[in-house]
Scaffold this motif. Structure first.
Motif, PDB file in Angstrom:
ATOM      1  N   TYR A 171     -20.109 -41.869  -9.955  1.00 33.70           N
ATOM      2  CA  TYR A 171     -20.577 -40.748  -9.149  1.00 33.70           C
ATOM      3  C   TYR A 171     -22.046 -40.444  -9.436  1.00 33.70           C
ATOM      4  O   TYR A 171     -22.640 -40.975 -10.390  1.00 33.70           O
ATOM      5  N   VAL A 173     -25.380 -38.420 -10.547  1.00 29.99           N
ATOM      6  CA  VAL A 173     -25.891 -37.445 -11.516  1.00 29.99           C
ATOM      7  C   VAL A 173     -27.408 -37.428 -11.402  1.00 29.99           C
ATOM      8  O   VAL A 173     -28.006 -38.325 -10.795  1.00 29.99           O
ATOM      9  N   THR A 179     -23.995 -33.610 -13.438  1.00 33.29           N
ATOM     10  CA  THR A 179     -23.184 -34.025 -12.293  1.00 33.29           C
ATOM     11  C   THR A 179     -23.620 -33.349 -10.996  1.00 33.29           C
ATOM     12  O   THR A 179     -23.942 -32.155 -10.983  1.00 33.29           O
ATOM     13  N   TYR A 181     -22.381 -32.476  -7.011  1.00 34.49           N
ATOM     14  CA  TYR A 181     -21.131 -32.221  -6.281  1.00 34.49           C
ATOM     15  C   TYR A 181     -21.374 -32.096  -4.779  1.00 34.49           C
ATOM     16  O   TYR A 181     -22.497 -31.841  -4.345  1.00 34.49           O
ATOM     17  N   ASP A 245     -20.999 -26.372 -15.800  1.00 32.39           N
ATOM     18  CA  ASP A 245     -21.334 -27.603 -16.521  1.00 32.39           C
ATOM     19  C   ASP A 245     -22.530 -27.296 -17.418  1.00 32.39           C
ATOM     20  O   ASP A 245     -23.673 -27.284 -16.969  1.00 32.39           O
ATOM     21  N   THR A 251     -17.828 -32.459 -15.931  1.00 28.37           N
ATOM     22  CA  THR A 251     -17.423 -32.494 -14.519  1.00 28.37           C
ATOM     23  C   THR A 251     -16.434 -31.357 -14.241  1.00 28.37           C
ATOM     24  O   THR A 251     -15.436 -31.540 -13.532  1.00 28.37           O
ATOM     25  N   HIS A 254     -15.145 -30.471 -10.612  1.00 27.94           N
ATOM     26  CA  HIS A 254     -14.331 -31.368  -9.784  1.00 27.94           C
ATOM     27  C   HIS A 254     -13.001 -30.729  -9.398  1.00 27.94           C
ATOM     28  O   HIS A 254     -12.248 -30.249 -10.243  1.00 27.94           O
ATOM     29  N   VAL A 262     -16.909 -34.153  -7.400  1.00 25.54           N
ATOM     30  CA  VAL A 262     -18.049 -34.968  -7.817  1.00 25.54           C
ATOM     31  C   VAL A 262     -18.404 -35.895  -6.655  1.00 25.54           C
ATOM     32  O   VAL A 262     -17.520 -36.317  -5.886  1.00 25.54           O
TER      33      VAL A 262
END
Length: 272
Positions: A171, A173, A179, A181, A245, A251, A254, A262
Motif C-alpha cells: 500500500y 505511504v 500510511t 488512506y 497513526d 495502519t 484501516h 489503506v
C-alpha cells in the motif's frame, strides 16, 4: 680573526632566516590542506540518469529500501542478506543536500547494526546472491520482486508491505512511512470528508511526481476541493492520513467504520 668570526655569524644568521621562512611556508600550506578521508562523506546523493537523485555510498554503490520494512525493523534475514547486504557506517558522514537528522541506526535481530534513512533500513544489492555488491552506478536491484527499490531521498510516495486486516497488502505511504488512506464515500477527484472529518483524517497534499518504478505517474493527480485546499489522488481517490497513526508503519485507520482503508497499490479506479 674578528672579521672571520663576523663572516661566519652572518652566514649562520642567513641560514636561520632561510629555515624559518621555509617553516612558515610549510605551515601556511598545511592550513589549506584538503580534508582527510576520515572527514569525507560516506553516504551521498548521486544523480542517476534513469531515477534522478538516489542514495549511494562513498564508492558510488546504490542503496535500497525494502517495502517489508515499514516499521524500521529489518525483515531481510538469513539468505536474504546474501542478496541484500546491509549498509552500516559506524561514523556516518552525510554529503551535500542530506541531513544527518534523517539517518539512524538500528540493531537487527541478528545483533548486527544497520543504518536507516527516514526510518527505512538501507541495503546494497548482490546480483549473484554471493554478497558481492553490484558495481558503482548500477541499479539492478530496482523493482526486484516488486518490493525492492532504489533509496531516493525525495520520494513523494513510497510503498509498504505488511499484513493489514488479516491480509498481506502492499500500500501507499509517504517517504517517512506514514500510511495513506482512501474513503469509500468519496468519488473521482471529489472529497466528502470536511469539517471535523478533516481533523481525524488530514489531507495528503503533495503533487506526486517522484515514485518507485512499479507505480505509474499517470495514476496520481491533484485537485482543488470545494474549500479551496488542494489534495492528492491515486486512481481518482483523494488521499488522507489518519491522526491516530502516531508513528510510521501503523495502519490503525484501516476499516474504520467500514469506509476507510489503506490505499492498496492495486486499488480500483474511483467511481465517477
Amino acid at each position: 680573526m674578528k672579521k672571520q668570526t663576523m663572516f661566519f655569524k652572518g652566514i649562520f644568521m642567513f641560514l636561520c632566516l632561510g629555515i624559518s621562512a621555509l617553516l612558515m611556508v610549510s605551515c601556511s600550506e598545511d592550513s589549506d590542506e584538503t580534508p582527510t578521508p576520515e572527514n569525507e562523506p560516506n553516504v551521498l546523493v548521486s544523480n542517476n540518469a534513469q531515477f534522478g537523485n538516489i542514495l549511494v555510498d562513498d564508492q558510488g554503490r546504490t542503496l535500497y529500501f525494502f517495502t517489508r520494512d515499514p516499521q524500521t525493523i529489518s525483515n531481510c534475514t538469513g539468505g536474504c542478506l546474501d542478496v541484500w547486504p546491509i549498509f552500516f557506517e559506524e561514523n556516518l558522514i552525510v554529503g551535500t543536500g542530506l541531513s544527518a537528522a534523517d539517518f539512524g541506526v538500528i540493531t537487527r535481530g541478528d545483533g548486527q547494526k544497520q543504518n536507516t534513512f527516514k526510518g527505512w533500513p538501507l541495503y546494497y544489492y548482490s546480483p549473484n546472491s554471493d554478497g558481492v555488491i553490484e558495481a558503482a552506478g548500477q541499479t539492478q536491484g530496482e523493482n526486484v520482486g516488486s518490493v525492492w527499490f532504489v533509496a531516493k531521498p525525495d520520494y513523494d510516495v513510497m510503498l509498504a508491505k505488511q499484513t493489514v486486516g488479516g491480509s498481506e497488502i502492499q500500500y501507499l505511504v509517504d517517504l517517512s512511512g506514514r500510511t495513506l488512506y482512501y474513503f469509500t464515500n468519496d468519488s473521482n477527484n471529489t472529497s466528502n470528508c470536511d469539517g471535523t472529518c478533516e481533523d481525524n483524517w488530514p489531507l495528503f497534499k503533495i503533487d506526486v511526481n517522484k515514485l518507485p518504478s512499479s507505480l505509474t505517474a499517470a495514476d496520481f493527480g491533484i485537485f482543488t476541493r470545494t474549500d479551496g485546499q488542494q489534495q492528492a489522488t491515486y486512481r481518482g481517490w483523494p488521499l488522507y492520513y489518519y491522526n491516530s497513526d502516531s508513528q510510521r508503519g501503523e495502519t490503525k485507520g484501516h476499516n474504520v467504520g467500514g469506509v476507510w482503508f489503506v490505499t492498496d497499490e492495486e486499488a480500483a479506479q474511483a467511481p465517477e
